[in-house]
Scaffold this active site. Structure first.
Site, PDB file in Angstrom:
ATOM      1  N   VAL A 233       0.838  -1.205   0.000  1.00 18.02           N
ATOM      2  CA  VAL A 233       0.000   0.000   0.000  1.00 18.02           C
ATOM      3  C   VAL A 233       0.875   1.259   0.000  1.00 18.02           C
ATOM      4  O   VAL A 233       0.794   2.081  -0.907  1.00 18.02           O
ATOM      5  CB  VAL A 233      -1.031   0.047   1.156  1.00 18.02           C
ATOM      6  CG1 VAL A 233      -1.961   1.255   0.996  1.00 18.02           C
ATOM      7  CG2 VAL A 233      -1.847  -1.238   1.206  1.00 18.02           C
ATOM      8  N   CYS A 234       1.740   1.400   1.043  1.00 22.36           N
ATOM      9  CA  CYS A 234       2.633   2.569   1.089  1.00 22.36           C
ATOM     10  C   CYS A 234       3.455   2.653  -0.187  1.00 22.36           C
ATOM     11  O   CYS A 234       3.748   3.736  -0.694  1.00 22.36           O
ATOM     12  CB  CYS A 234       3.607   2.454   2.256  1.00 22.36           C
ATOM     13  SG  CYS A 234       2.821   2.253   3.835  1.00 22.36           S
ATOM     14  N   SER A 235       3.852   1.473  -0.678  1.00 28.15           N
ATOM     15  CA  SER A 235       4.782   1.451  -1.807  1.00 28.15           C
ATOM     16  C   SER A 235       4.127   1.790  -3.128  1.00 28.15           C
ATOM     17  O   SER A 235       4.821   1.877  -4.147  1.00 28.15           O
ATOM     18  CB  SER A 235       5.472   0.080  -1.865  1.00 28.15           C
ATOM     19  OG  SER A 235       6.228  -0.112  -0.684  1.00 28.15           O
TER      20      SER A 235
END
Lengths: 206, 199
Positions: free
Chosen positions: B89-91
């Site tokens: 997700v963050c990536s």
């Protein structure tokens, strides 16, 4: 002795060659959600898949639809072959591939198969704004559709695939349509990829 | 002679393979640590819409300190806290913001990305993203102190996935402490920025 030496060196060389090829690639895989791979096409049950209305009159005309349509089914697209790219605006690899995918569109325009082969993109888990952002950023020339709830992606059986994921569909009435090629990941050369589309769909002999 | 030819071929093929594979770069997705499904929110917010945003100064990847108050009177600010480098997700959230730059700047806003990771980790992570246009700040030490001040530091030591929109007067105008397992869509953020110009 010399006769056997040559082949042995060659065989040994082949093994080393293979090792180096594999080692060379091991630490540097392509920038895709999954490595590019050829795969057996997955059958799709039906193209009775609802899509939202095209975002412009030009997109509607390209797909052979009424300009004012609010929504339509994938099987209403006027094409002999439909190339679907499942992408994600947030996927860096889809971003990197966008110019090459558009080059495929350009190649098709100039090929003589422009009215036969059509392309669309499905923004997996993307909103209309996110798809529009992607289209604007990369000047994508073919129609893109949002699929925030995954309903289109699921109907295409592409929910578990990496992105970008390409599906080449030979269009025909009812259940006669056929998925002739699927591909996940990167292609290096748009000309080669376009050639595969034409060959697999029977428009050009292999 | 044949041996020489074979060895040359092997070396050339090796170099070719490195060139071909290297040209494609390394895969971000292949280096992602799978964290599994987490408790959607695990903190208690300490700020609210309408209040002045707590000021802070954090080191950025470019080597400079970035202070929130430096934008006061000049730019609207979006703070994008993401839990941790090298996680799902963050990536992909920040690479998405990479192509939304024009939209964010249209509202006279800057985006500041913040995590509790240290700078070397952030350097490697964002480099593999292909680089980011916005400042990336490290809230590593004292660990997560800014996340804690905003009330978004989780019990496992990472921040929530949270967005704050702060206007040019330094007032918080929008907060989204998002389910850590999912990506906030762009629409809400852009909508919040658009709302800044409304009376």
């Amino acid at each position: 002795m010399k006769r056997t030496m040559g082949p042995r060196v060659y065989r040994g060389g082949s093994m080393i060659l293979l090792s180096i090829l594999l080692a060379g690639c091991a630490g540097t895989v392509p920038q895709t959600a999954e490595p590019p791979r050829m795969e057996a096409p997955k059958a799709i049950e039906s193209l009775d898949i609802p899509l939202p209305g095209p975002s412009s009159g030009a997109d509607a005309a390209y797909l052979g639809l009424e300009e004012s349509t609010d929504g339509f089914r994938m099987d209403q697209i006027k094409a002999g072959v439909l190339v679907v790219e499942v992408f994600d605006m947030y996927c860096r690899f889809c971003q990197g591939m966008a110019p090459k995918v558009d080059e495929v569109y350009e190649l098709n325009l100039r090929s003589g198969f422009a009215s036969e082969v059509k392309m669309i993109g499905i923004g997996r888990m993307n909103t209309a704004l996110e798809v529009a952002t992607f289209k604007e950023k990369y000047k994508v020339q073919f129609p893109l559709f949002p699929d925030n709830d995954l309903s289109i992606t699921r109907a295409l059986r592409a929910q578990d695939e990496g992105t970008p994921h390409f599906i080449v569909i030979k269009m025909a009435p009812g259940d006669q349509m056929q998925v002739v090629h699927t591909f996940t990941g990167a292609f290096e050369d748009p000309k080669v990829f376009y050639g595969v589309i034409l060959e697999r769909s029977g428009l050009r002999k292999e | 002679m044949r041996r020489l030819l074979a060895v040359s071929l092997v070396l050339m093929a090796g170099l070719f393979s490195v060139w071909i594979c290297g040209a494609q770069g390394e895969g971000l997705q292949d280096n992602i640590y799978q964290v599994g499904k987490l408790k959607p929110v695990d903190s208690r917010l300490k700020v609210e819409v309408g209040q002045s945003a707590p000021d802070f100064s954090l080191p950025s990847l470019k080597g400079e300190e970035v202070q929130l108050s430096q934008y006061r009177g000049k730019k609207n600010v979006v703070l994008s806290f993401v839990p941790a480098a090298w996680t799902p997700v963050c990536s992909d959230q920040w690479p998405g913001y990479n192509i939304a730059r024009a939209m964010i700047e249209k509202y006279d806003a800057v985006l500041l990305g913040i995590t509790v990771d240290n700078l070397p980790t952030l350097y490697a992570w964002t480099k593999q993203m292909g680089g980011l246009w916005f400042p990336v700040l490290s809230d590593f030490w004292p660990h997560g102190s800014i996340a804690e001040r905003y009330g978004i530091l989780r019990s496992e030591g990472v921040s929530e996935r949270a967005l704050f929109v702060i206007d040019k007067q330094g007032i918080i105008r929008y907060i989204d402490v998002h389910d850590i397992n999912t990506r906030p869509d762009l629409d809400a953020l852009i909508g919040a920025l658009a709302d800044l110009s409304k009376p």
